[in-house]
Design a protein around this motif. Structure first.
Motif, PDB file in Angstrom:
ATOM      1  N   GLY A 250       0.636  -1.116  -0.123  1.00  0.00           N
ATOM      2  CA  GLY A 250       0.107  -0.158  -0.041  1.00  0.00           C
ATOM      3  C   GLY A 250       0.840   1.246   0.106  1.00  0.00           C
ATOM      4  O   GLY A 250       0.182   2.461  -0.355  1.00  0.00           O
ATOM      5  N   GLY A 251       2.326   1.178   0.461  1.00  0.00           N
ATOM      6  CA  GLY A 251       2.798   2.547   0.217  1.00  0.00           C
ATOM      7  C   GLY A 251       3.106   3.060   1.321  1.00  0.00           C
ATOM      8  O   GLY A 251       4.320   3.760   0.964  1.00  0.00           O
ATOM      9  N   GLY A 252       3.219   1.514   2.396  1.00  0.00           N
ATOM     10  CA  GLY A 252       3.560   2.279   3.843  1.00  0.00           C
ATOM     11  C   GLY A 252       4.683   2.305   3.817  1.00  0.00           C
ATOM     12  O   GLY A 252       5.438   1.824   3.486  1.00  0.00           O
ATOM     13  N   VAL A 253       5.001   2.068   5.311  1.00  0.00           N
ATOM     14  CA  VAL A 253       6.943   1.629   6.020  1.00  0.00           C
ATOM     15  C   VAL A 253       5.976   1.262   7.303  1.00  0.00           C
ATOM     16  O   VAL A 253       4.986   1.304   8.518  1.00  0.00           O
ATOM     17  N   VAL A 254       7.090   0.658   7.497  1.00  0.00           N
ATOM     18  CA  VAL A 254       7.242  -0.551   8.430  1.00  0.00           C
ATOM     19  C   VAL A 254       8.603  -0.251   9.499  1.00  0.00           C
ATOM     20  O   VAL A 254       9.488  -0.398   8.512  1.00  0.00           O
ATOM     21  N   GLY A 255       8.247   0.142  10.913  1.00  0.00           N
ATOM     22  CA  GLY A 255       9.738   0.500  11.413  1.00  0.00           C
ATOM     23  C   GLY A 255       9.750  -0.244  12.558  1.00  0.00           C
ATOM     24  O   GLY A 255       8.644  -1.257  13.051  1.00  0.00           O
ATOM     25  N   ILE A 256      11.098  -0.661  12.337  1.00  0.00           N
ATOM     26  CA  ILE A 256      11.587  -1.567  13.357  1.00  0.00           C
ATOM     27  C   ILE A 256      12.190  -0.982  14.835  1.00  0.00           C
ATOM     28  O   ILE A 256      12.833   0.066  14.405  1.00  0.00           O
ATOM     29  N   TYR A 257      11.799  -1.395  15.996  1.00  0.00           N
ATOM     30  CA  TYR A 257      11.842  -0.956  17.301  1.00  0.00           C
ATOM     31  C   TYR A 257      13.507  -1.702  17.915  1.00  0.00           C
ATOM     32  O   TYR A 257      13.642  -2.334  17.560  1.00  0.00           O
ATOM     33  N   LEU A 258      13.417  -1.153  18.819  1.00  0.00           N
ATOM     34  CA  LEU A 258      14.442  -1.411  20.261  1.00  0.00           C
ATOM     35  C   LEU A 258      13.855  -2.144  21.533  1.00  0.00           C
ATOM     36  O   LEU A 258      14.688  -0.821  21.869  1.00  0.00           O
ATOM     37  N   MET A 259      13.407  -2.874  21.428  1.00  0.00           N
ATOM     38  CA  MET A 259      12.501  -3.051  22.653  1.00  0.00           C
ATOM     39  C   MET A 259      12.884  -4.990  22.831  1.00  0.00           C
ATOM     40  O   MET A 259      13.528  -5.455  22.090  1.00  0.00           O
ATOM     41  N   PRO A 260      12.387  -5.290  24.193  1.00  0.00           N
ATOM     42  CA  PRO A 260      13.091  -6.789  24.372  1.00  0.00           C
ATOM     43  C   PRO A 260      12.166  -7.338  23.499  1.00  0.00           C
ATOM     44  O   PRO A 260      12.950  -8.946  22.769  1.00  0.00           O
ATOM     45  N   SER A 265      14.437 -14.309  25.030  1.00  0.00           N
ATOM     46  CA  SER A 265      14.881 -14.070  25.941  1.00  0.00           C
ATOM     47  C   SER A 265      15.592 -13.280  26.502  1.00  0.00           C
ATOM     48  O   SER A 265      16.623 -13.271  25.621  1.00  0.00           O
ATOM     49  N   GLY A 266      16.051 -12.839  27.391  1.00  0.00           N
ATOM     50  CA  GLY A 266      17.841 -11.791  27.772  1.00  0.00           C
ATOM     51  C   GLY A 266      17.245 -10.291  27.361  1.00  0.00           C
ATOM     52  O   GLY A 266      16.341 -10.096  26.562  1.00  0.00           O
ATOM     53  N   GLN A 267      18.225  -9.578  27.249  1.00  0.00           N
ATOM     54  CA  GLN A 267      18.276  -8.188  26.305  1.00  0.00           C
ATOM     55  C   GLN A 267      18.756  -8.385  25.340  1.00  0.00           C
ATOM     56  O   GLN A 267      19.544  -8.692  24.915  1.00  0.00           O
ATOM     57  N   PRO A 268      17.697  -7.641  24.680  1.00  0.00           N
ATOM     58  CA  PRO A 268      18.511  -7.174  23.280  1.00  0.00           C
ATOM     59  C   PRO A 268      19.500  -6.990  22.686  1.00  0.00           C
ATOM     60  O   PRO A 268      19.767  -5.604  23.754  1.00  0.00           O
ATOM     61  N   MET A 269      19.916  -7.098  21.962  1.00  0.00           N
ATOM     62  CA  MET A 269      21.133  -5.697  21.429  1.00  0.00           C
ATOM     63  C   MET A 269      20.891  -5.343  19.996  1.00  0.00           C
ATOM     64  O   MET A 269      20.021  -5.811  18.952  1.00  0.00           O
TER      65      MET A 269
END
Length: 378
Positions: A250-260, A265-269
């Motif tokens: 549809g011409g849109g955008v997907v944003g990737i976050y910096l979240m768990p 499991s564990g802290q994302p890097m």
């Protein structure tokens, strides 16, 4: 109840003590490369970010440190949340206060911030090395049942509306509703009004069916401002390939976050962030992927107070029924090796190291968000 801005500031600054038993200073990127030469000229857009401190009182002016972190970040556009989430009572008034707060901060710091209303404003922010502030709802609750409020908020600078938070509201079902009933009749009317007023529709936090139906209903491209890839980590907050592909088509955008939610499991890097970006690129194509950190611009500092605030926030969210699977009292809302105001440049350097072209990296850093924002806002 904690509003969205307060929760994220408190939670994000809660630190990463569980990783090493207690650090007392901001974590700094160690292994990742830190420089990407085209960064100074890039259109860098955070599709969902925050400027704030857990020490500030409600309505308190931004501190010198927060201003300097914002200036150092290299961000050219910050889409920031105004108004609360998961509550209707007082939501309209709270959103008005938040907008007024940011309008005042922009006036106080014209060398750092500027208001964004049109696509031309985005380019002006980049050209003048300022941060263009975009107002975003992360829940349509401030609109209530009164669609005419969209007109008022649009005139005040609102440019993006997320239909739902994690739970059900008047517009449809959020990602935590087991029934996943989709978009309501009112939700269809809401999208129609947003399209007419040239306000972007955001489907972060939405249920699977709500997202699918909203993408089909919108006459304009839509955003998923901050999410991860369910194909890599199955979490309600992450989007399926089918949802992401439909946004792109549809011409849109997907944003990737910096979240768990970027790992099981564990802290994302940083490696987890890159993995999700690359999967989204494979699914959506390089013209339809961005970054929405869902983080504060300033780096995390660890104290016992921060850990306590984070744990309290998670427990309260569980009590309110708005906590998502993957939220933990010992996993924090940031990425340790991207824990710097210039995290976007580190992501760019990592992508470059992996063979992505400068042109593609520029699109991911914010060129794609800016293109769609300009197209919808005019």
């Amino acid at each position: 109840m904690l509003d969205r801005r307060t929760f994220l500031i408190q939670g994000a600054l809660a630190g990463a003590g569980a990783l090493a038993g207690g650090w007392a200073a901001p974590l700094r990127a160690a292994a990742p490369p830190s420089q990407w030469p085209p960064y100074a000229q890039a259109m860098v857009v955070d599709g969902c970010g925050f400027i704030g401190s857990e020490d500030a009182q409600p309505g308190e002016a931004l501190s010198k440190t927060l201003i300097e972190d914002a200036r150092a970040s290299g961000l050219r556009v910050l889409q920031t949340t105004v108004g609360p989430v998961a509550q209707y009572e007082g939501a309209y008034e709270a959103a008005m206060r938040d907008i007024a707060y940011w309008e005042n901060e922009i006036v106080l710091h014209p060398d750092v911030f500027m208001a964004v209303r049109t696509g031309a404003d985005l380019e002006r922010a980049r050209r003048e090395n300022k941060i263009g502030m975009v107002y975003q709802f992360q829940d349509s609750a401030p609109i209530g049942e009164k669609l005419e409020r969209i007109d008022d908020f649009q005139r005040m600078g609102l440019r993006t509306v997320q239909l739902t938070y994690n739970v059900r509201n008047l517009a449809g079902d959020g990602c935590m509703e087991a029934g996943d009933a989709g978009l309501s009749k009112f939700g269809h009317s809401l999208i129609e009004r947003l399209n007419e007023r040239r306000v972007l529709v955001d489907l972060a936090h939405s249920g699977r069916r709500t997202a699918t139906e909203a993408i089909a209903a919108s006459k304009a491209p839509v955003l998923i401002s901050h999410t991860g890839c369910a194909a890599l980590v199955e979490r309600p907050r992450n989007k399926t390939d089918a949802e992401m592909r439909a946004v792109a088509q549809g011409g849109g955008v997907v944003g990737i976050y910096l979240m768990p939610f970027l790992r099981e499991s564990g802290q994302p890097m940083a490696a987890d962030v890159v993995r999700h970006i690359e999967h989204a690129l494979q699914v959506c194509g390089e013209d339809h992927v961005g970054i929405g950190t869902d983080n504060t611009v300033s780096p995390v500092k660890l104290t016992e107070k921060y850990k306590r605030l984070h744990a309290e926030s998670i427990r309260e969210r569980r009590t309110l029924g708005i906590s998502a699977p993957g939220e933990s009292e010992t996993v924090y809302l940031f990425v340790p090796d991207l824990n710097t105001p210039r995290r976007f440049e580190i992501i760019a350097a990592l992508l470059s190291q992996r063979g992505h072209s400068d042109a593609r990296i520029g699109k991911v850093l914010g060129g794609n968000f800016a293109r769609v924002m300009g197209e919808v806002w005019g």
